[in-house]
Write a protein that holds these residues in place. Structure first.
Motif, PDB file in Angstrom:
ATOM      1  N   LEU A  39      32.785 -33.445 -94.432  1.00 25.18           N
ATOM      2  CA  LEU A  39      31.952 -34.558 -93.977  1.00 25.18           C
ATOM      3  C   LEU A  39      32.721 -35.545 -93.117  1.00 25.18           C
ATOM      4  CD1 LEU A  39      29.764 -35.306 -97.126  1.00 25.18           C
ATOM      5  CD2 LEU A  39      29.247 -33.922 -95.143  1.00 25.18           C
ATOM      6  N   MET A  41      35.493 -35.038 -91.418  1.00 24.69           N
ATOM      7  CA  MET A  41      35.873 -34.428 -90.125  1.00 24.69           C
ATOM      8  C   MET A  41      34.646 -34.314 -89.232  1.00 24.69           C
ATOM      9  SD  MET A  41      36.679 -30.582 -89.175  1.00 24.69           S
ATOM     10  CE  MET A  41      38.011 -30.097 -90.191  1.00 24.69           C
ATOM     11  N   HIS A  42      33.562 -33.905 -89.819  1.00 24.72           N
ATOM     12  CA  HIS A  42      32.358 -33.598 -89.048  1.00 24.72           C
ATOM     13  C   HIS A  42      31.714 -34.840 -88.470  1.00 24.72           C
ATOM     14  CE1 HIS A  42      29.168 -31.034 -87.769  1.00 24.72           C
ATOM     15  NE2 HIS A  42      28.259 -31.546 -88.555  1.00 24.72           N
ATOM     16  N   ALA A  43      31.940 -35.982 -89.104  1.00 21.64           N
ATOM     17  CA  ALA A  43      31.312 -37.208 -88.610  1.00 21.64           C
ATOM     18  C   ALA A  43      31.955 -37.687 -87.318  1.00 21.64           C
ATOM     19  CB  ALA A  43      31.389 -38.299 -89.678  1.00 21.64           C
ATOM     20  N   HIS A  47      34.680 -34.025 -82.969  1.00 24.78           N
ATOM     21  CA  HIS A  47      34.284 -32.763 -83.588  1.00 24.78           C
ATOM     22  C   HIS A  47      32.916 -32.348 -83.109  1.00 24.78           C
ATOM     23  CE1 HIS A  47      33.175 -30.054 -87.072  1.00 24.78           C
ATOM     24  NE2 HIS A  47      34.261 -29.507 -86.591  1.00 24.78           N
ATOM     25  N   LYS A  48      32.003 -33.315 -83.020  1.00 22.95           N
ATOM     26  CA  LYS A  48      30.665 -33.020 -82.527  1.00 22.95           C
ATOM     27  C   LYS A  48      30.745 -32.475 -81.098  1.00 22.95           C
ATOM     28  CE  LYS A  48      28.220 -34.617 -86.035  1.00 22.95           C
ATOM     29  NZ  LYS A  48      28.206 -36.038 -86.354  1.00 22.95           N
ATOM     30  N   GLN A  50      33.201 -30.947 -79.755  1.00 18.05           N
ATOM     31  CA  GLN A  50      33.751 -29.589 -79.799  1.00 18.05           C
ATOM     32  C   GLN A  50      32.649 -28.573 -80.086  1.00 18.05           C
ATOM     33  OE1 GLN A  50      36.464 -28.974 -83.057  1.00 18.05           O
ATOM     34  NE2 GLN A  50      37.528 -27.285 -82.063  1.00 18.05           N
ATOM     35  N   LEU A  51      31.765 -28.917 -81.000  1.00 18.04           N
ATOM     36  CA  LEU A  51      30.673 -28.002 -81.332  1.00 18.04           C
ATOM     37  C   LEU A  51      29.698 -27.868 -80.169  1.00 18.04           C
ATOM     38  CD1 LEU A  51      30.006 -29.021 -85.033  1.00 18.04           C
ATOM     39  CD2 LEU A  51      31.043 -26.916 -84.221  1.00 18.04           C
ATOM     40  N   GLN A  52      29.486 -28.938 -79.447  1.00 16.82           N
ATOM     41  CA  GLN A  52      28.583 -28.851 -78.301  1.00 16.82           C
ATOM     42  C   GLN A  52      29.160 -27.950 -77.220  1.00 16.82           C
ATOM     43  OE1 GLN A  52      27.931 -33.029 -77.368  1.00 16.82           O
ATOM     44  NE2 GLN A  52      25.891 -32.906 -78.261  1.00 16.82           N
ATOM     45  N   ARG A  54      31.227 -25.539 -77.740  1.00 14.69           N
ATOM     46  CA  ARG A  54      31.149 -24.178 -78.283  1.00 14.69           C
ATOM     47  C   ARG A  54      29.759 -23.604 -78.040  1.00 14.69           C
ATOM     48  NH1 ARG A  54      34.405 -20.095 -80.841  1.00 14.69           N
ATOM     49  NH2 ARG A  54      32.933 -18.747 -81.916  1.00 14.69           N
ATOM     50  N   PHE A  55      28.726 -24.433 -78.211  1.00 15.28           N
ATOM     51  CA  PHE A  55      27.358 -23.983 -78.002  1.00 15.28           C
ATOM     52  C   PHE A  55      27.162 -23.549 -76.555  1.00 15.28           C
ATOM     53  CE2 PHE A  55      22.952 -23.687 -79.153  1.00 15.28           C
ATOM     54  CZ  PHE A  55      22.254 -23.919 -77.975  1.00 15.28           C
TER      55      PHE A  55
END
Lengths: 62, 197, 961
Positions: A39, A41-43, A47-48, A50-52, A54-55
């Motif tokens: 939680l 790390m993800h907040a 990190h967000k 990075q996920l975008q 990746r998408f």
């Protein structure tokens, strides 16, 4: 009150002071489990992001 | 920053089960537990449509609402996770879930329920550090912690199944819908226009 | 009520009642995985799943830990060639990641590809060599196995002939292994060498190559983004090539129209704009029916036909017979649907045609494939991006194995078996032609009108190997029947007539199965001895190159070491070669490390010899560079835009002309004259001569961009170069090698280089031909299947005459079709694929993630037929074919199949005649899911050119079990 009763009462008060004034109150809907290290790390916005990225890399049409 | 969402574009879904085995592979999900499955409507006749379904990571998750031990929690962007140590296997979340996401591995021949297991959006669970042995053993891999997205979507054969930031997912879907424009075969066309194909 | 948080349990604490792990009970760790518990689950499987420790994983050291190494490979299932990324820790395959960089799949997988990591578990793998003794499996050592087998083979060679050993190879070999295998068979001295292509796309290769030059996919899966019409006939890509559907969908979203023709409403048909249901085996009538409308309305591409096509007038004459009413009677498709499909193809160009087994597996398979080509020629859809004949090949390397000649009728590169072909390869191999010749049976045999020496006579096909055992010697065009059978990476249940196969296996002196799994071959027969199982490693346990359906070559890295005692195929080949006495010749110019021939040296050897189809430019270095730079290739054109591979096409799709130094970029779309030959274009091949019956076969008014010869021209030889005055462009070295040679036999590559320098294709500039005068039916015509439900049509559309010798064996046609079986066997029986399984199925049914998804063998039956038969959904039934083969399966009631049609998937094995053969497998190797092989109920019937089996149109009857 008898002396024993007075002592018992005193002990009770002492016990209460030690354990803190409270009964365990059940709070409905509040998570009772272990804390998840994800939680924190993800907040973070990095990190967000990075996920975008990746998408876009994997799921957007290339 | 939108919530994390799944979307299965049923125009593209070909029922290949790639998402199903990707999940099995990544998390070593045992035989009998189906975190993700493909549902096919009108199998074998014109109008056949398939859609891949797992936990939808609902914003107002009914599973969380009914859990008697409050073992569910949600990340700030909507991934719904749970603590298996707390879970008592009562099955209420299964009653509540509209998608049948909660799975209960059979403990014995008489089907006594074990701990609830479900899709974690590849985000593991609370125990231990991310991707520790303990977390992996209980919940499978934690891809989110590694900056990756759910493997089912990353491996979807036709990129029908998408998983990620809901806004970005919606953008892709919107673009496809625009490109597809008018086709009588689009799902819902006949309902909307009551036309003969 | 107070709820107290439970104490967390220690993982692995076996006394905890509520324990940990996915099942909520204690699990033993599979120590080689990163701590993830693998627990037996599911009532159905709980008793059979065991929790063995993997020896390879070094249980003593605890869980696999340490740095993650990433390896890149290619899925070993179908010909799309999806990139696979493996994460390896301590030599254990612990993770699988999507290969986003691959332009072919962009990370995508189907159920099989997403499950390949299970190969690293190897629950059901064959672990060590085994031998059948007294009906029981015994473990043996590799040395003992090879010695015993070798001795027996030499004995058979001595007593009978080299032709009595059948070397059945595999579409799952890497290119290097396939090439080595064909060379191996040549060193042994037989042409009895074949592989899955025979029963898959052999009719395609023959039909298409004889139409316009090469028998391969003309464009690519990616190129379909540009197709405005996509015509699928007999192809269920949604299940057989799922990731190809990603490209089809993109094409659809770009406005392409999808037409699907199939006797079944398949998952692919579910995405079609138009679906046409045809009677099995009536492809030619349907295509001619489309052309009837096209010619009628003048929708054909007249200029294209005039310039680049020969013989369309003969087609018109045949098409004129196929009026809408006749087409409806024969195929079952109504006139307005046929017209609509024709109009769609005519009005939406460029259009592509896709076909698979639905079109190829017939006695007239070669007619079907040619008809498909003719349709595209008429529409002018060949040689254009977005068009072409996009043939989806089957196994991951069936294209490569075909190209490298693991075939009974050719050496590598489709050179054939004539003396000239042998001399070419002997010079590449640096071996004395006379020595190679001496390895063969020295006698000649009659086939057709000629007496041909065994060395030059095409061998027995895999579809007929059982007849090679069962047929008396005097009926065969070889000295003696087959005595020893190698099933090397090839399943038995993909061939028809399973009941007869069991008999044939019983008659052999020796049966050797080389495979990662025991396969159905291990259990089908009732032999007590003379059977060996040799564990082969999968392609994930070795490295090398593989050719995808679109002719692109991809390099695979080794992911893990061979599991247990398995060995890579090329190592096993070398070990046998040593035992049999020709290892030196086999690897004369190939370095051998220990017992492993060096893969890169094999590549360099075939680079020196494969001039016909241009496998000469793809050196190991160039291929590895592509592996490193996958992400730089455009996903529609497959061309690298910038980066180290700038200008090249991904995988250097053949033909990649000339030497690697010439750096040809590969040819993405065949026959495309809008590109120069140097940039990957070319015209049709001038393969059939210069003229026929007085008319020219060279193209008229059409030539490649940049061609210095602005006309048709024949193939290039040294003499042609001299005539053109281009001989001087060759270097002295090249001239020395090229003197007296042609573009196929000049080992310097100079002829090719100079031809291309002048803008010309080395193989000439010819017309595609609609009539193949050397085939039984020059103009493709319709003939009813041998077992047909419409016996009334046999008079008008009869099959062929019986043949005394055809691929060395007597072959029947008319004598079978003469009898009407349709009263006793009223249902049309057809077969096909499931997405979860592949081929004979032992490999995929041994993968628990896949096996869970498809647990029963079944037959699809229409509700009307089911009610007539008194059969309910899920009920056991007997399905019997007219030759007595019968299978016991579950009924699946569905409208996918029309009334009167039954469908079975062919992937199941491990049962026979209603019995589960589980106990006959070596311990621990029986696949999770077993079932009746569909092909046990399929029947005799072989294509008139390639001996392909007829598995798409047969008959059956069904009774409740």
């Amino acid at each position: 009150m008898t002396r024993i009763a007075r002592r018992a009462a005193a002990l009770l008060v002492l016990a209460a002071l030690v354990t803190g004034c409270g009964v365990t109150v059940y709070e409905p809907g509040v998570y009772k489990g272990e804390k998840d290290p994800l939680l924190a790390m993800h907040a973070k916005p990095e990190h967000k992001a990075q996920l975008q990225e990746r998408f876009t890399k994997g799921q957007a049409e290339r | 920053m939108a919530r994390m969402k799944f979307l299965c574009d049923s125009e593209r879904c070909i029922e290949c089960n790639g998402c199903v085995t990707a999940c099995k592979n990544e998390h070593e999900v045992p035989w009998g537990v189906n975190r993700r499955r493909v549902v096919t409507l009108e199998d074998g006749v014109p109008g056949e449509r398939s859609i891949s379904v797992a936990c939808m990571h609902c914003t107002d998750a009914p599973c969380a609402a009914v859990c008697p031990v409050d073992c569910f929690y949600t990340t700030d962007d909507g991934i719904v996770l749970h603590d298996k140590d707390l879970c008592i296997g009562c099955g209420y979340c299964f009653y509540a879930c509209p998608f049948g996401a909660p799975q209960y591995p059979q403990k014995e021949a008489f089907g006594v329920r074990g701990k609830m297991d479900k899709c974690t959006f590849c985000a593991g669970g609370p125990q231990g550090k991310d991707n520790s042995d303990e977390e992996q053993q209980k919940y499978g891999k934690n891809r989110i912690a590694e900056g990756k997205l759910p493997l089912c979507a990353e491996m979807c054969a036709t990129k029908a199944l998408l998983a990620g930031d809901g806004d970005m997912v919606a953008d892709i879907y919107r673009e496809r819908v625009t490109k597809r424009s008018t086709r009588p075969q689009s799902w819902g066309w006949l309902t909307a226009y009551q036309e003969d194909v | 009520m107070k709820l107290v948080k439970k104490q967390t349990q220690e993982p692995g604490n076996s006394t905890a009642a509520t324990g940990s792990g996915l099942l909520g009970r204690t699990v033993d760790r599979r120590t080689f995985l990163r701590g993830t518990g693998l627990a037996a689950g599911g009532a159905a499987v709980a008793t059979t799943l065991s929790m063995r420790m993997m020896k390879r994983a070094d249980a003593a050291t605890g869980e696999a830990s340490g740095d993650v190494v990433t390896k890149r490979s290619v899925c070993t299932h179908c010909s799309v060639g999806c990139g696979v990324i493996a994460e390896v820790q301590n030599g254990v395959w612990t993770g699988q990641e999507p290969d986003f960089d691959s332009p072919f799949n962009m990370g995508a997988h189907c159920a099989k590809g997403a499950a390949v990591r299970e190969h690293g578990h190897g629950d059901k793998r064959l672990k060590y060599p085994m031998k059948l003794v007294g009906g029981k499996w015994q473990r043996v050592s590799w040395d003992d196995a090879i010695n015993e087998i070798g001795d027996k083979l030499l004995e058979i060679r001595e007593q009978h002939s080299p032709d009595s050993v059948y070397w059945l190879g595999s579409a799952k070999f890497s290119n290097e292994q396939a090439y080595l295998f064909r060379k191996f068979a040549a060193m042994w001295g037989t042409n009895n060498c074949d592989h899955q292509a025979r029963i898959c796309h052999s009719t395609t290769v023959a039909g298409v190559a004889n139409t316009w030059g090469y028998g391969a996919m003309t464009n690519s899966y990616n190129d379909m983004h540009l197709s405005k019409a996509m015509f699928f006939i007999g192809s269920n890509a949604a299940e057989a090539h799922p990731v190809a559907m990603q490209h089809v969908m993109r094409g659809k979203e770009n406005g392409g129209k999808l037409i699907v023709v199939d006797p079944r409403f398949t998952r692919t048909a579910a995405h079609a704009d138009q679906y046409l249901r045809i009677r099995s085996g009536t492809d030619v009538p349907l295509i001619w029916g489309l052309l009837w409308h096209i010619f009628q309305n003048g929708w054909e591409d007249k200029q294209f036909i005039a310039q680049r096509v020969f013989g369309m007038e003969d087609i018109r004459a045949e098409v004129a017979k196929w009026t809408p009413e006749v087409v409806q009677d024969v195929t079952g498709v109504p006139p307005d649907e046929v017209k609509r499909a024709a109009q769609t193809m005519a009005e939406n160009k460029p259009g592509t045609i896709v076909w698979c087994m639905g079109g190829t597996q017939h006695t007239i398979g070669n007619n079907n494939t040619r008809a498909y080509c003719v349709l595209q020629l008429a529409l002018g859809n060949v040689g254009v991006a977005g068009g072409g004949a996009n043939i989806f090949r089957g196994h991951d390397n069936v294209q490569g194995a075909t190209d490298f000649g693991v075939l009974a009728d050719s050496l590598p590169g489709y050179y054939g078996l004539a003396a000239g072909a042998w001399k070419h390869w002997c010079s590449v191999w640096d071996l004395d032609y006379e020595w190679v010749k001496s390895r063969f049976d020295q006698a000649s045999y009659e086939e057709g009108k000629d007496q041909t020496p065994a060395m030059e006579l095409r061998g027995i096909t895999v579809s007929r190997w059982i007849d090679g055992v069962l047929e008396p010697a005097e009926n065969m065009a070889q000295k003696a029947p087959i005595k020893a059978m190698f099933m090397w990476g090839h399943a038995p249940n993909s061939q028809t007539r399973g009941f007869e196969m069991k008999k044939a296996m019983g008659l052999l002196d020796l049966l050797v199965i080389v495979d990662p799994y025991p396969t159905h071959s291990a259990v089908l027969h009732d032999r007590q001895d003379g059977v060996y199982l040799l564990p082969a490693a999968t392609q994930f346990e070795t490295y090398g190159s593989v050719t995808a359906s679109n002719r692109s070559i991809q390099w695979r890295e080794k992911i893990i070491e061979p599991l247990f005692e398995s060995q890579p195929d090329h190592v096993i080949m070398y070990r046998f070669a040593k035992k049999l006495g020709f290892a030196e010749q086999l690897t004369k110019h190939i370095q051998v490390n220990g017992e492993e021939p060096l893969i890169e040296d094999i590549v360099r050897e075939y680079n020196r010899g494969m001039w016909t189809i241009g496998y000469t430019g793809q050196s190991p270095e160039r291929l590895k560079l592509h592996l490193e730079n996958k992400h730089t290739f455009n996903t529609t054109t497959l061309k690298a835009e910038g980066g180290p591979c700038d200008g090249e096409y991904y995988g250097l799709p053949w033909p990649c002309w000339g030497t690697p130094q010439m750096k040809h970029p590969g040819s993405p779309n065949l026959y495309d004259t809008s590109q120069t030959v140097a940039e990957g274009g070319m015209p049709f091949r001038a393969n059939f001569g210069v003229e026929y019956q007085g008319k020219t076969l060279l193209s008229e008014g059409s030539w490649s961009k940049g061609s210095e010869i602005e006309d048709g021209y024949p193939e290039f030889t040294a003499d042609v170069l001299k005539q053109l005055g281009w001989w001087g462009d060759l270097t002295a070295e090249e001239q020395a090698a090229a003197e007296g040679k042609n573009w196929k036999t000049d080992l310097s590559g100079g002829i090719q280089r100079v031809a291309i320098k002048h803008g010309c294709a080395p193989y000439g500039n010819g017309k595609a031909r609609c009539i193949v005068w050397n085939f039984p039916d020059p103009v493709p015509i319709h003939r009813e299947p041998l077992y047909t439900s419409r016996h009334d049509l046999v008079e008008k559309y009869p099959t062929y005459e019986d043949r005394k010798r055809f691929w060395r064996l007597p072959t029947r046609y008319m004598s079978i079709q003469a009898k009407d079986y349709s009263k006793d066997y009223p249902l049309i029986h057809t077969s096909g694929r499931l997405v979860e399984y592949e081929g004979g199925g032992e490999e995929t049914r041994s993968n628990k993630w896949l096996a869970e998804l498809q647990q029963d063998m079944f037959a699809e039956i229409n509700p009307a037929d089911a009610n007539d038969l008194g059969v309910k959904d899920g009920q056991w039934i007997w399905l019997e074919g007219p030759e007595g083969g019968k299978i016991k399966v579950k009924a699946m009631i569905t409208r996918r199949v029309a009334k009167g049609v039954v469908f079975t998937p062919y992937h199941f094995g491990g049962w026979f005649d209603g019995q589960d053969l589980k106990d006959k497998y070596p311990e621990g190797t029986a696949p999770w899911v077993r079932g009746e092989p569909a092909n046990n109920a399929f029947t005799y019937g072989y294509d008139s050119v390639t001996a392909m089996q007829e598995t798409k149109a047969s008959l059956c009857k069904i009774t409740p079990a």
